[in-house]
Design a protein around this motif. Structure first.
Motif, PDB file in Angstrom:
ATOM      1  N   SER A   1      46.554  44.054  39.077  1.00  0.00           N
ATOM      2  CA  SER A   1      46.544  42.602  38.944  1.00  0.00           C
ATOM      3  C   SER A   1      46.128  41.952  40.261  1.00  0.00           C
ATOM      4  CB  SER A   1      47.931  42.093  38.538  1.00  0.00           C
ATOM      5  OG  SER A   1      47.870  40.729  38.198  1.00  0.00           O
ATOM      6  N   ILE A   2      45.351  40.897  40.129  1.00  0.00           N
ATOM      7  CA  ILE A   2      44.993  40.033  41.260  1.00  0.00           C
ATOM      8  C   ILE A   2      45.271  38.610  40.798  1.00  0.00           C
ATOM      9  CG2 ILE A   2      43.171  39.186  42.789  1.00  0.00           C
ATOM     10  CD1 ILE A   2      41.659  41.829  42.226  1.00  0.00           C
ATOM     11  N   GLY A   3      46.061  37.888  41.568  1.00  0.00           N
ATOM     12  CA  GLY A   3      46.360  36.501  41.224  1.00  0.00           C
ATOM     13  C   GLY A   3      46.300  35.625  42.459  1.00  0.00           C
ATOM     14  N   ILE A   4      45.614  34.507  42.352  1.00  0.00           N
ATOM     15  CA  ILE A   4      45.477  33.561  43.455  1.00  0.00           C
ATOM     16  C   ILE A   4      45.874  32.177  42.950  1.00  0.00           C
ATOM     17  CG2 ILE A   4      43.932  32.595  45.225  1.00  0.00           C
ATOM     18  CD1 ILE A   4      44.084  35.719  45.240  1.00  0.00           C
ATOM     19  N   GLU A   5      46.786  31.535  43.663  1.00  0.00           N
ATOM     20  CA  GLU A   5      47.201  30.182  43.308  1.00  0.00           C
ATOM     21  C   GLU A   5      45.963  29.289  43.163  1.00  0.00           C
ATOM     22  OE1 GLU A   5      49.386  26.881  45.843  1.00  0.00           O
ATOM     23  OE2 GLU A   5      50.747  28.545  45.365  1.00  0.00           O
ATOM     24  N   ASN A   6      45.959  28.427  42.160  1.00  0.00           N
ATOM     25  CA  ASN A   6      44.781  27.597  41.867  1.00  0.00           C
ATOM     26  C   ASN A   6      44.258  26.845  43.090  1.00  0.00           C
ATOM     27  OD1 ASN A   6      44.467  28.293  39.148  1.00  0.00           O
ATOM     28  ND2 ASN A   6      46.044  26.844  38.531  1.00  0.00           N
ATOM     29  N   ASP A   7      45.152  26.257  43.878  1.00  0.00           N
ATOM     30  CA  ASP A   7      44.718  25.496  45.057  1.00  0.00           C
ATOM     31  C   ASP A   7      44.115  26.379  46.145  1.00  0.00           C
ATOM     32  OD1 ASP A   7      45.588  23.184  43.853  1.00  0.00           O
ATOM     33  OD2 ASP A   7      47.461  23.063  44.978  1.00  0.00           O
ATOM     34  N   TRP A   8      44.320  27.686  46.058  1.00  0.00           N
ATOM     35  CA  TRP A   8      43.822  28.615  47.074  1.00  0.00           C
ATOM     36  C   TRP A   8      42.616  29.409  46.584  1.00  0.00           C
ATOM     37  CZ3 TRP A   8      45.209  29.234  52.139  1.00  0.00           C
ATOM     38  CH2 TRP A   8      46.270  28.447  52.571  1.00  0.00           C
ATOM     39  N   GLN A   9      42.188  29.201  45.358  1.00  0.00           N
ATOM     40  CA  GLN A   9      41.019  29.917  44.857  1.00  0.00           C
ATOM     41  C   GLN A   9      39.761  29.412  45.556  1.00  0.00           C
ATOM     42  OE1 GLN A   9      41.062  29.902  40.546  1.00  0.00           O
ATOM     43  NE2 GLN A   9      43.055  30.891  40.493  1.00  0.00           N
ATOM     44  N   ASN A  10      38.805  30.309  45.731  1.00  0.00           N
ATOM     45  CA  ASN A  10      37.543  30.016  46.428  1.00  0.00           C
ATOM     46  C   ASN A  10      37.754  29.645  47.897  1.00  0.00           C
ATOM     47  OD1 ASN A  10      35.854  30.459  44.110  1.00  0.00           O
ATOM     48  ND2 ASN A  10      36.685  28.543  43.323  1.00  0.00           N
TER      49      ASN A  10
ATOM     50  N   ALA B   1      39.579  43.993  33.707  1.00  0.00           N
ATOM     51  CA  ALA B   1      39.434  42.552  33.878  1.00  0.00           C
ATOM     52  C   ALA B   1      39.408  41.848  32.528  1.00  0.00           C
ATOM     53  CB  ALA B   1      38.150  42.259  34.653  1.00  0.00           C
ATOM     54  N   TRP B   2      39.962  40.645  32.500  1.00  0.00           N
ATOM     55  CA  TRP B   2      39.920  39.809  31.308  1.00  0.00           C
ATOM     56  C   TRP B   2      38.542  39.213  31.144  1.00  0.00           C
ATOM     57  CZ3 TRP B   2      44.503  35.809  31.279  1.00  0.00           C
ATOM     58  CH2 TRP B   2      45.704  36.472  31.148  1.00  0.00           C
ATOM     59  N   LYS B   3      38.066  39.231  29.919  1.00  0.00           N
ATOM     60  CA  LYS B   3      36.860  38.493  29.577  1.00  0.00           C
ATOM     61  C   LYS B   3      37.265  37.502  28.493  1.00  0.00           C
ATOM     62  CE  LYS B   3      32.214  38.988  27.671  1.00  0.00           C
ATOM     63  NZ  LYS B   3      31.264  39.943  27.084  1.00  0.00           N
ATOM     64  N   TYR B   4      37.053  36.226  28.770  1.00  0.00           N
ATOM     65  CA  TYR B   4      37.413  35.165  27.829  1.00  0.00           C
ATOM     66  C   TYR B   4      36.269  34.162  27.783  1.00  0.00           C
ATOM     67  CZ  TYR B   4      39.939  31.229  25.771  1.00  0.00           C
ATOM     68  OH  TYR B   4      40.323  30.184  24.959  1.00  0.00           O
TER      69      TYR B   4
ATOM     70  N   ILE C   1      34.218  36.601  32.937  1.00  0.00           N
ATOM     71  CA  ILE C   1      35.100  37.637  33.482  1.00  0.00           C
ATOM     72  C   ILE C   1      35.615  37.074  34.799  1.00  0.00           C
ATOM     73  CG2 ILE C   1      35.298  40.012  34.278  1.00  0.00           C
ATOM     74  CD1 ILE C   1      32.810  40.617  32.499  1.00  0.00           C
ATOM     75  N   TYR C   2      36.908  36.755  34.825  1.00  0.00           N
ATOM     76  CA  TYR C   2      37.447  35.943  35.910  1.00  0.00           C
ATOM     77  C   TYR C   2      37.353  36.564  37.296  1.00  0.00           C
ATOM     78  CZ  TYR C   2      38.798  32.666  32.406  1.00  0.00           C
ATOM     79  OH  TYR C   2      38.738  31.741  31.395  1.00  0.00           O
ATOM     80  N   VAL C   3      37.505  37.841  37.462  1.00  0.00           N
ATOM     81  CA  VAL C   3      37.455  38.442  38.805  1.00  0.00           C
ATOM     82  C   VAL C   3      36.125  39.129  39.083  1.00  0.00           C
ATOM     83  CG1 VAL C   3      39.955  38.757  38.974  1.00  0.00           C
ATOM     84  CG2 VAL C   3      38.537  40.605  38.090  1.00  0.00           C
ATOM     85  N   LYS C   4      35.181  38.967  38.192  1.00  0.00           N
ATOM     86  CA  LYS C   4      33.908  39.695  38.296  1.00  0.00           C
ATOM     87  C   LYS C   4      33.229  39.519  39.656  1.00  0.00           C
ATOM     88  CE  LYS C   4      29.585  40.466  35.943  1.00  0.00           C
ATOM     89  NZ  LYS C   4      28.360  39.813  35.726  1.00  0.00           N
TER      90      LYS C   4
END
Length: 182
Positions: A93-102, A128-131, A135-138
């Protein structure tokens, strides 16, 4: 006096009286098994992936490789992995708080993992999730040489919105699982 300019991860702000260095991306990467930080990881996971996608035991498991991005004693990102075989690491799993993404948090977490484990004979894999064709972490994982191997389809279908409350669930599971490896 210099005019305001961008520096690596910081902004110089110029004014008539003084110059201020404002560090906008100040975070550090640590490896920790602190129960308090694990609780923060669960909270972040619930916000990003849905309620109960991960639990306290997932983050507090001593056998997992746990890298955390910390800002002012707060978890702003995590990367959880596990050694599957002597020459294989699975990023779980990789998770980054929304305000810290990019803001280079994911890159710093991946770099720390790759610096430690990316030897020529170490295989690194992740799912990875594809929705909705995203693909969010691609972009992040491809930056480190991981490539898509196979689309396993809707592997979460039986658990989705039953074992965890998926934020993407709309009457049925629509997420697909894409396996990446180096």
């Amino acid at each position: 006096h210099s005019k305001g300019k961008w520096l690596s991860g910081a902004i110089w702000v110029a004014c008539p009286f003084f110059c201020i260095l404002w560090d906008v991306n100040k975070f550090q990467i640590i490896s920790s098994n602190s129960p308090l930080l694990s609780i923060q990881c669960v909270k972040l996971s619930n916000e990003l992936f849905g309620l109960n996608y991960h639990n306290f035991n997932f983050f507090n498991n001593q056998s997992k490789i746990k890298l955390l991005a910390i800002d002012k004693n707060k978890v702003v990102g995590f990367l959880i992995a596990e050694k599957i075989k002597s020459n294989q690491i699975e990023i779980q799993s990789i998770g980054i708080e929304n305000d810290w993404q990019n803001k280079s948090v994911g890159t710093a977490l991946m770099k720390k993992l790759m610096d430690k484990f990316n030897k020529k004979n170490t295989n690194i894999i992740t799912k990875a999730w594809k929705y909705k064709n995203v693909i969010y972490v691609k972009k992040l994982i491809e930056k480190f040489g991981l490539k898509p191997l196979i689309n396993k389809g809707k592997v979460w279908k039986e658990k989705c919105n039953i074992l965890f409350k998926c934020k993407y669930y709309k009457k049925q599971c629509k997420c697909e699982c894409i396996v990446f490896s180096n």
